[in-house]
Scaffold this motif. Structure first.
Motif, mmCIF file in Angstrom:
data_model
loop_
_atom_site.group_PDB
_atom_site.id
_atom_site.type_symbol
_atom_site.label_atom_id
_atom_site.label_comp_id
_atom_site.label_asym_id
_atom_site.label_seq_id
_atom_site.Cartn_x
_atom_site.Cartn_y
_atom_site.Cartn_z
ATOM 1 N N VAL A 163 62.454 -4.326 35.559
ATOM 2 C CA VAL A 163 63.684 -4.970 35.086
ATOM 3 C C VAL A 163 64.086 -4.241 33.809
ATOM 4 O O VAL A 163 63.386 -4.321 32.787
ATOM 5 C CB VAL A 163 63.474 -6.466 34.813
ATOM 6 N N THR A 164 65.177 -3.491 33.872
ATOM 7 C CA THR A 164 65.637 -2.741 32.706
ATOM 8 C C THR A 164 66.673 -3.579 31.957
ATOM 9 O O THR A 164 67.569 -4.170 32.573
ATOM 10 C CB THR A 164 66.171 -1.353 33.101
ATOM 11 N N VAL A 165 66.533 -3.628 30.647
ATOM 12 C CA VAL A 165 67.179 -4.657 29.839
ATOM 13 C C VAL A 165 68.164 -4.045 28.847
ATOM 14 O O VAL A 165 67.864 -3.044 28.189
ATOM 15 C CB VAL A 165 66.103 -5.478 29.088
ATOM 16 N N ALA A 166 69.324 -4.685 28.715
ATOM 17 C CA ALA A 166 70.362 -4.220 27.794
ATOM 18 C C ALA A 166 70.156 -4.787 26.404
ATOM 19 O O ALA A 166 69.580 -5.869 26.235
ATOM 20 C CB ALA A 166 71.730 -4.638 28.319
ATOM 21 N N ASP A 167 70.679 -4.042 25.399
ATOM 22 C CA ASP A 167 70.702 -4.609 24.052
ATOM 23 C C ASP A 167 72.072 -4.485 23.386
ATOM 24 O O ASP A 167 72.312 -5.103 22.363
ATOM 25 C CB ASP A 167 69.611 -4.000 23.160
ATOM 26 N N ASP A 168 72.972 -3.683 23.955
ATOM 27 C CA ASP A 168 74.345 -3.632 23.457
ATOM 28 C C ASP A 168 75.286 -3.452 24.647
ATOM 29 O O ASP A 168 74.842 -3.441 25.798
ATOM 30 C CB ASP A 168 74.530 -2.540 22.395
ATOM 31 N N MET A 169 76.569 -3.299 24.397
ATOM 32 C CA MET A 169 77.518 -3.262 25.508
ATOM 33 C C MET A 169 77.374 -1.990 26.337
ATOM 34 O O MET A 169 77.435 -2.036 27.564
ATOM 35 C CB MET A 169 78.947 -3.401 24.985
ATOM 36 N N ASP A 170 77.191 -0.838 25.687
ATOM 37 C CA ASP A 170 76.988 0.394 26.454
ATOM 38 C C ASP A 170 75.752 0.264 27.342
ATOM 39 O O ASP A 170 75.762 0.666 28.509
ATOM 40 C CB ASP A 170 76.837 1.590 25.521
ATOM 41 N N SER A 171 74.695 -0.288 26.772
ATOM 42 C CA SER A 171 73.462 -0.473 27.536
ATOM 43 C C SER A 171 73.661 -1.465 28.670
ATOM 44 O O SER A 171 73.133 -1.283 29.774
ATOM 45 C CB SER A 171 72.346 -0.957 26.602
ATOM 46 N N ALA A 172 74.451 -2.498 28.447
ATOM 47 C CA ALA A 172 74.712 -3.493 29.494
ATOM 48 C C ALA A 172 75.377 -2.841 30.702
ATOM 49 O O ALA A 172 75.026 -3.127 31.854
ATOM 50 C CB ALA A 172 75.576 -4.620 28.946
ATOM 51 N N ARG A 173 76.325 -1.954 30.443
ATOM 52 C CA ARG A 173 76.975 -1.244 31.546
ATOM 53 C C ARG A 173 75.988 -0.305 32.238
ATOM 54 O O ARG A 173 75.963 -0.204 33.468
ATOM 55 C CB ARG A 173 78.179 -0.465 31.017
ATOM 56 N N TRP A 174 75.174 0.374 31.435
ATOM 57 C CA TRP A 174 74.231 1.363 31.986
ATOM 58 C C TRP A 174 73.176 0.692 32.856
ATOM 59 O O TRP A 174 72.897 1.155 33.964
ATOM 60 C CB TRP A 174 73.575 2.142 30.845
ATOM 61 N N VAL A 175 72.569 -0.396 32.379
ATOM 62 C CA VAL A 175 71.487 -1.007 33.163
ATOM 63 C C VAL A 175 72.009 -1.573 34.474
ATOM 64 O O VAL A 175 71.306 -1.549 35.499
ATOM 65 C CB VAL A 175 70.726 -2.095 32.366
ATOM 66 N N THR A 176 73.239 -2.085 34.450
ATOM 67 C CA THR A 176 73.821 -2.601 35.687
ATOM 68 C C THR A 176 74.025 -1.475 36.693
ATOM 69 O O THR A 176 73.736 -1.634 37.890
ATOM 70 C CB THR A 176 75.135 -3.331 35.396
ATOM 71 N N ALA A 177 74.501 -0.335 36.204
ATOM 72 C CA ALA A 177 74.642 0.820 37.090
ATOM 73 C C ALA A 177 73.283 1.295 37.592
ATOM 74 O O ALA A 177 73.122 1.624 38.775
ATOM 75 C CB ALA A 177 75.360 1.953 36.362
ATOM 76 N N ALA A 178 72.289 1.326 36.710
ATOM 77 C CA ALA A 178 70.950 1.788 37.098
ATOM 78 C C ALA A 178 70.363 0.936 38.212
ATOM 79 O O ALA A 178 69.631 1.437 39.076
ATOM 80 C CB ALA A 178 70.031 1.793 35.887
ATOM 81 N N ALA A 179 70.663 -0.352 38.191
ATOM 82 C CA ALA A 179 70.152 -1.241 39.235
ATOM 83 C C ALA A 179 70.766 -0.943 40.596
ATOM 84 O O ALA A 179 70.216 -1.347 41.622
ATOM 85 C CB ALA A 179 70.407 -2.698 38.846
ATOM 86 N N GLU A 180 71.885 -0.233 40.594
ATOM 87 C CA GLU A 180 72.498 0.188 41.856
ATOM 88 C C GLU A 180 71.948 1.531 42.340
ATOM 89 O O GLU A 180 72.058 1.861 43.520
ATOM 90 C CB GLU A 180 74.018 0.297 41.698
ATOM 91 N N TRP A 181 71.390 2.311 41.431
ATOM 92 C CA TRP A 181 70.915 3.652 41.778
ATOM 93 C C TRP A 181 69.609 3.648 42.557
ATOM 94 O O TRP A 181 69.351 4.573 43.324
ATOM 95 C CB TRP A 181 70.715 4.478 40.508
ATOM 96 N N ASP A 182 68.768 2.650 42.311
ATOM 97 C CA ASP A 182 67.419 2.659 42.892
ATOM 98 C C ASP A 182 67.028 1.230 43.240
ATOM 99 O O ASP A 182 67.140 0.338 42.401
ATOM 100 C CB ASP A 182 66.428 3.244 41.879
ATOM 101 N N PRO A 183 66.550 0.980 44.461
ATOM 102 C CA PRO A 183 66.214 -0.394 44.859
ATOM 103 C C PRO A 183 65.029 -0.986 44.108
ATOM 104 O O PRO A 183 64.810 -2.191 44.178
ATOM 105 C CB PRO A 183 65.903 -0.259 46.358
ATOM 106 N N ARG A 184 64.297 -0.162 43.370
ATOM 107 C CA ARG A 184 63.165 -0.661 42.582
ATOM 108 C C ARG A 184 63.593 -1.123 41.199
ATOM 109 O O ARG A 184 62.775 -1.642 40.432
ATOM 110 C CB ARG A 184 62.096 0.433 42.444
ATOM 111 N N VAL A 185 64.853 -0.947 40.874
ATOM 112 C CA VAL A 185 65.361 -1.266 39.531
ATOM 113 C C VAL A 185 66.260 -2.497 39.592
ATOM 114 O O VAL A 185 67.178 -2.576 40.405
ATOM 115 C CB VAL A 185 66.146 -0.075 38.948
ATOM 116 N N TYR A 186 65.972 -3.450 38.711
ATOM 117 C CA TYR A 186 66.822 -4.621 38.490
ATOM 118 C C TYR A 186 67.243 -4.610 37.024
ATOM 119 O O TYR A 186 66.694 -3.859 36.212
ATOM 120 C CB TYR A 186 66.077 -5.913 38.834
#
Length: 265
Positions: A38-61
């Motif tokens: 589970v990859t976690v955001a701490d600011d707005m840029d990170s919030a966008r990035w982690v959401t995208a990352a969860a789409e890139w790989d089925p092992r990532v939430y």
């Protein structure tokens, strides 16, 4: 094992690397049995990035929120965007949010306690409205965190990420039915209060995490952390509760799947 809280972007999976960088980190974890993160955001840029990352790989939430030290950035526009991202099907928690009494006065631009409190309350409400777990950051703020939770009413699922408090706080959390996620700090011999608290945590309320790239477990303390280091934390935890590490890996994996509603592996 499931790494219940990590920061893939801070581990070096930069925007330019995109899916390739995230996948390389997750592959290194998979090689030692870390089946999901589970990859976690701490600011707005990170919030966008982690959401995208969860789409890139089925092992990532992903988990999305503003870190308490950045709570001053919780504008009306940010609230709208965070709520949109939290409703993404691969965002499994609202976090990390909470209270941090360590950094105000030490870190330029750090949100002050009242601002943190207001942002924490908003994130609590968001977790309730979306039905997703609340992932709490608590640094030297036991009383403050509990005061807000009591005033607002806790969501159904509460996770204290990187639990680092003492036995008294552990008892309060256990009695409330909250989950305590343990990081590499359980392997630090000088973390006496935390290590004394660990045996008080019922197995069904236990998660494990790296909080990578921070808090690398012994024997690599001080080096950069990644999800592949999670087995060292599991082994240290197993010693403290006198259980086989394989059993702890199985239990915490099932707990993470239940808490984040990930389904069977």
């Amino acid at each position: 094992m499931i790494d219940a809280h990590t920061h893939l972007d801070a581990c070096g999976a930069t925007k330019s690397e995109g899916a390739h960088g995230a996948r390389a980190i997750v592959d290194r974890g998979a090689a030692v049995g870390v089946t999901a993160v589970v990859t976690v955001a701490d600011d707005m840029d990170s919030a966008r990035w982690v959401t995208a990352a969860a789409e890139w790989d089925p092992r990532v939430y992903a988990a999305v929120a503003l870190h308490p030290t950045r709570a001053g950035a919780l504008t009306d526009a940010a609230r709208v965007e965070i709520e949109r991202l939290v409703n993404h099907p691969r965002v499994v928690a609202v976090g990390e949010t909470g209270m941090d009494m360590y950094w105000p006065g030490r870190l330029d631009g750090c949100a002050q306690p009242l601002t943190q409190q207001e942002a924490f309350a908003w994130h609590i409400d968001l977790a309730k409205r979306t039905g997703k777990p609340l992932m709490i950051h608590n640094r030297q703020a036991d009383r403050e965190v509990l005061d807000v939770l009591r005033a607002e009413g806790a969501p159904d699922t509460v996770i204290f990420h990187c639990f680092s408090s003492d036995s008294a706080m552990a008892r309060v959390c256990v009695a409330a039915g909250w989950l305590l996620s343990l990081s590499g700090t359980v392997s630090f011999r000088n973390a006496r209060d935390l290590r004394d608290a660990v045996p008080l945590i019922p197995m069904e309320q236990l998660l494990v995490e790296t909080d990578a790239p921070f808090l690398t477990p012994h024997p690599y303390r001080g080096a950069a952390n990644e999800p592949y280091c999670l087995p060292y934390t599991v082994r240290a935890l197993a010693e403290l509760v006198n259980r086989p590490p394989e059993e702890l890996a199985h239990i915490t994996t099932n707990n993470a799947r239940r808490a984040y509603r990930l389904g069977p592996g």
